[in-house]
Write an enzyme that holds these catalytic residues in place. Sequence first.
Site, PDB file in Angstrom:
ATOM      1  N   HIS A 200       0.833  -1.185   0.118  1.00 15.02           N
ATOM      2  CA  HIS A 200       0.028   0.006   0.013  1.00 15.02           C
ATOM      3  C   HIS A 200       0.775   1.418  -0.010  1.00 15.02           C
ATOM      4  O   HIS A 200       0.352   2.363  -0.561  1.00 15.02           O
ATOM      5  CB  HIS A 200      -0.790   0.082   1.349  1.00 15.02           C
ATOM      6  CG  HIS A 200      -2.385  -0.840   0.852  1.00 15.02           C
ATOM      7  ND1 HIS A 200      -2.226  -2.297   1.166  1.00 15.02           N
ATOM      8  CD2 HIS A 200      -3.105  -0.774   0.183  1.00 15.02           C
ATOM      9  CE1 HIS A 200      -3.157  -3.022   0.784  1.00 15.02           C
ATOM     10  NE2 HIS A 200      -4.033  -2.051  -0.038  1.00 15.02           N
ATOM     11  N   ARG A 307     -10.448   3.987  -1.286  1.00 15.39           N
ATOM     12  CA  ARG A 307      -9.905   3.258  -0.146  1.00 15.39           C
ATOM     13  C   ARG A 307     -10.366   3.845   1.242  1.00 15.39           C
ATOM     14  O   ARG A 307      -9.417   4.492   1.780  1.00 15.39           O
ATOM     15  CB  ARG A 307      -8.529   2.804  -0.198  1.00 15.39           C
ATOM     16  CG  ARG A 307      -8.311   1.993  -1.557  1.00 15.39           C
ATOM     17  CD  ARG A 307      -6.657   1.680  -1.435  1.00 15.39           C
ATOM     18  NE  ARG A 307      -6.184   0.536  -2.297  1.00 15.39           N
ATOM     19  CZ  ARG A 307      -5.806   0.526  -3.641  1.00 15.39           C
ATOM     20  NH1 ARG A 307      -5.809   2.058  -3.916  1.00 15.39           N
ATOM     21  NH2 ARG A 307      -5.481  -0.371  -4.130  1.00 15.39           N
ATOM     22  N   ARG A 344     -15.333   1.709  -0.929  1.00 14.51           N
ATOM     23  CA  ARG A 344     -15.111   0.573  -0.337  1.00 14.51           C
ATOM     24  C   ARG A 344     -14.857   0.455   1.090  1.00 14.51           C
ATOM     25  O   ARG A 344     -14.163   1.117   1.750  1.00 14.51           O
ATOM     26  CB  ARG A 344     -13.680  -0.012  -1.062  1.00 14.51           C
ATOM     27  CG  ARG A 344     -13.169  -1.315  -1.078  1.00 14.51           C
ATOM     28  CD  ARG A 344     -12.222  -1.827   0.064  1.00 14.51           C
ATOM     29  NE  ARG A 344     -10.983  -1.289   0.085  1.00 14.51           N
ATOM     30  CZ  ARG A 344      -9.751  -1.528  -0.614  1.00 14.51           C
ATOM     31  NH1 ARG A 344      -9.998  -2.490  -1.101  1.00 14.51           N
ATOM     32  NH2 ARG A 344      -8.743  -1.215  -0.170  1.00 14.51           N
ATOM     33  N   GLU A 445     -11.464 -10.988  -4.941  1.00 13.69           N
ATOM     34  CA  GLU A 445      -9.813 -10.769  -4.541  1.00 13.69           C
ATOM     35  C   GLU A 445      -9.354 -12.021  -4.050  1.00 13.69           C
ATOM     36  O   GLU A 445      -8.050 -11.947  -3.773  1.00 13.69           O
ATOM     37  CB  GLU A 445      -9.464  -9.501  -4.011  1.00 13.69           C
ATOM     38  CG  GLU A 445     -10.326  -9.097  -2.685  1.00 13.69           C
ATOM     39  CD  GLU A 445      -9.859  -7.741  -2.350  1.00 13.69           C
ATOM     40  OE1 GLU A 445      -8.962  -7.066  -2.640  1.00 13.69           O
ATOM     41  OE2 GLU A 445     -10.679  -7.205  -1.342  1.00 13.69           O
ATOM     42  N   ASN A 468      -4.586  -6.867  -7.106  1.00 12.03           N
ATOM     43  CA  ASN A 468      -3.278  -7.230  -5.925  1.00 12.03           C
ATOM     44  C   ASN A 468      -3.570  -8.229  -5.046  1.00 12.03           C
ATOM     45  O   ASN A 468      -2.532  -9.100  -4.895  1.00 12.03           O
ATOM     46  CB  ASN A 468      -3.323  -5.704  -5.400  1.00 12.03           C
ATOM     47  CG  ASN A 468      -3.451  -4.431  -5.948  1.00 12.03           C
ATOM     48  OD1 ASN A 468      -2.943  -4.714  -7.433  1.00 12.03           O
ATOM     49  ND2 ASN A 468      -3.702  -3.721  -5.786  1.00 12.03           N
ATOM     50  N   ASP A 469      -4.769  -8.263  -4.437  1.00 17.31           N
ATOM     51  CA  ASP A 469      -4.829  -9.479  -3.538  1.00 17.31           C
ATOM     52  C   ASP A 469      -5.124 -10.838  -4.129  1.00 17.31           C
ATOM     53  O   ASP A 469      -4.599 -11.887  -3.540  1.00 17.31           O
ATOM     54  CB  ASP A 469      -6.084  -9.314  -2.517  1.00 17.31           C
ATOM     55  CG  ASP A 469      -5.646  -8.257  -1.454  1.00 17.31           C
ATOM     56  OD1 ASP A 469      -4.534  -8.477  -0.914  1.00 17.31           O
ATOM     57  OD2 ASP A 469      -6.343  -7.409  -1.148  1.00 17.31           O
ATOM     58  N   ARG A 479       2.196  -9.583  -0.461  1.00 17.28           N
ATOM     59  CA  ARG A 479       2.560  -8.479  -1.476  1.00 17.28           C
ATOM     60  C   ARG A 479       3.262  -7.377  -0.890  1.00 17.28           C
ATOM     61  O   ARG A 479       3.940  -6.730  -1.578  1.00 17.28           O
ATOM     62  CB  ARG A 479       1.103  -8.130  -2.078  1.00 17.28           C
ATOM     63  CG  ARG A 479       0.243  -7.716  -0.814  1.00 17.28           C
ATOM     64  CD  ARG A 479      -1.089  -6.898  -1.358  1.00 17.28           C
ATOM     65  NE  ARG A 479      -1.370  -5.649  -1.914  1.00 17.28           N
ATOM     66  CZ  ARG A 479      -2.692  -5.272  -1.999  1.00 17.28           C
ATOM     67  NH1 ARG A 479      -3.734  -5.995  -1.438  1.00 17.28           N
ATOM     68  NH2 ARG A 479      -2.695  -3.896  -2.212  1.00 17.28           N
ATOM     69  N   CYS A 516      -9.856  -3.528 -10.648  1.00 13.40           N
ATOM     70  CA  CYS A 516      -9.385  -2.195  -9.622  1.00 13.40           C
ATOM     71  C   CYS A 516      -7.988  -2.309  -8.999  1.00 13.40           C
ATOM     72  O   CYS A 516      -7.525  -1.537  -8.307  1.00 13.40           O
ATOM     73  CB  CYS A 516     -10.537  -1.801  -8.709  1.00 13.40           C
ATOM     74  SG  CYS A 516     -10.553  -2.875  -7.365  1.00 13.40           S
TER      75      CYS A 516
HETATM   76  C1  PEP Z   1      -6.970  -5.270  -4.663  1.00 12.58           C
HETATM   77  O1  PEP Z   1      -6.452  -6.141  -3.764  1.00 12.58           O
HETATM   78  O2  PEP Z   1      -6.285  -5.431  -6.077  1.00 12.58           O
HETATM   79  C2  PEP Z   1      -7.297  -4.163  -4.303  1.00 12.58           C
HETATM   80  C3  PEP Z   1      -7.566  -3.106  -5.232  1.00 12.58           C
HETATM   81  O3  PEP Z   1      -7.321  -3.607  -3.185  1.00 12.58           O
HETATM   82  P1  PEP Z   1      -6.268  -3.088  -2.195  1.00 12.58           P
HETATM   83  O4  PEP Z   1      -4.875  -2.889  -3.065  1.00 12.58           O
HETATM   84  O5  PEP Z   1      -6.561  -1.924  -1.324  1.00 12.58           O
HETATM   85  O6  PEP Z   1      -5.919  -4.497  -1.309  1.00 12.58           O
HETATM   86 MG    MG Z   2      -7.541  -5.868  -2.014  1.00  9.29          MG
END
Ligand code: PEP
Ligand code: MG
Length: 584
Positions: A200, A307, A344, A445, A468-469, A479, A516
């Site tokens: 993040h 977020r 979210r 995710e 991402n997740d 990650r 996203c």
């Molecule tokens: C993701 O997991 O791709 C996402 C957009 O949420 P975050 O990066 O905030 O976990």
């Molecule tokens: Mg996520």
Amino acid sequence: MTFALHGIPVSKGIAIGKAVLISRAALEVSHYLVEPGKEEAEAQKLLDAFEQVRQELNQLRKGLPKDAPQEMAAFLDVHGMILADPALAEKPIKLIRSERMNAAWALTTELNDLLEQFADIEDPYLKERASDIRQVAERVVKALNAQKKDSLDSADIMSSGDLGADSIIVAHDIAPHDMLRFKDSAFTGFVTDLGGKTSHTAIVARSMEIPAVVGVRHASEMIRHGDWLVLDGEQGIVVVAPDDNLLEEYRKLQALDLKETRKLKQLKHSKTETADRVEIELFANIELPEDAVQALKLGAVGVGLFRSEFLFMDRKQALPDEEQQFSEYRRVVDLMHGLPVNIRTIDVGADKALGAGGSDVSQTGISPLGLRAIRWSLTEPEIFLTQLRAILRASAYGQARIMIPMLAHAKEIDETFRLIEKAKQQLHQRGQSFNPNIQVGAMIEIPAAALVLPLFINRFDFLSIGTNDLIQYTLAIDRADHAVAHLYDPLHPAILHLLANIIEQAKRANIPIAVCGEMAGDPSLTRLLLGMGLTDFSMHFSQLLLVKREILKANVGLLKSRVPRVLKAYEPEEQAKALERLMA
Ligand code: PEP
Ligand code: MG
């Protein structure tokens, strides 16, 4: 001597500037330059803090109960001796006078030097003294902070103008909310020892459009305060003490980069459609309400991911109440002038810790597999209901929508909707307005969610893939852990299959589907996603025009015909060839 360090490029651009070293625990310590002429007063502050700690230790020593273990007294004696050694204050005072560092910064700088010297000592007894010195220094920092009341604030770092616009932060690690606090500070880049591409902290750096390289292992040990640095956020290179030739080369590259950015800005007003006339919607990911201004300026047709947890992550503040949240959500909704805004719900845990000030709720050190996101919200129904009511109230002023992170189980979905209904009832009873038909979406995710997509299609109004997740959980890679960052691969065939599948099923069912995660904002992957049939992309606004440029050039019909070959390729070489063909 010139040398280069390599890390993970997370935010593009070239930064040239002087290193500002932030020591390990130092984000808890203010960093600023004292005003010229105030050096002596600052030095006196440090001496006063030493005196205060001396008195505290004396009192502790006196107040020791008779039956206290002997070691306790000895421990306090050692601390007293360390404190009484004039050498401990000497160097920091020199730094205050010569560099104008504030007292806490000067002391932690000296502390780091001392700890480094201790690291080379073999003798276990002497080695142990390192922690005594650290503890004493920490006591002094505490006393300094008490003098300044609210000084545990990294926002003080480089308070405007102090260090000029050519400073590069070098830190062991920076928490995402600390990055946000740098938003108004003048600095041009950052380097950290830890972190991965989709941590993040990296995401926030990208949204701030600041060149950044993370995971540079020993950067904070090898770079010294004040070293000149060139940071290449495209290649992930940090050049320390560059010579004149190198500097000149990079300055040229930097100028080219700026020119390119200006050119890109001209795309702002053109329609977002592919060469074969497929309309594409570009949404923005935001962390703070004011980001919506930039998003709109760059042509986003909505906020695909707000977020919201960033409103909750200031460690010193109590959690925002319903009114505060409502006003933030409403601000985004107002700024977006009727365009959709996916709020979210809180996604804390893993690399995002929840602010605990004034509350007993803390989220530090929660594993990515732990009580994160919706799992946590469902265990804190009052906090969740407060957030839901605030979002619902904002929906009376525009297109606020609820988006739920990290769902996997049907019973989590049931419970979520039960609480949404309860929040609606509560507002109804209070006579407060909201949109009763507010749209509710789910993030896909967790691989389990992707594998039971019909469940999500049946229950929700829209879906958004958090790559991402999804990558983290599919490939079992933390990650935020640089040690496994090399295994984090959005092009792993397993990921491509999951993505193609989700998009295909959602399209067939006619439910809006977006991506996203960071993949959506990576222009090198735009064609691949278009070829899978994706038409809604949500990304940091800094990426919007780069992705748009790819979209304008693409032919979706052609790309779609080439994706099956990519999906059939399991061998890396075969996949590389298929991807090359797709990109051609
Ligand atoms: C993701 O997991 O791709 C996402 C957009 O949420 P975050 O990066 O905030 O976990
Ligand atoms: Mg996520």
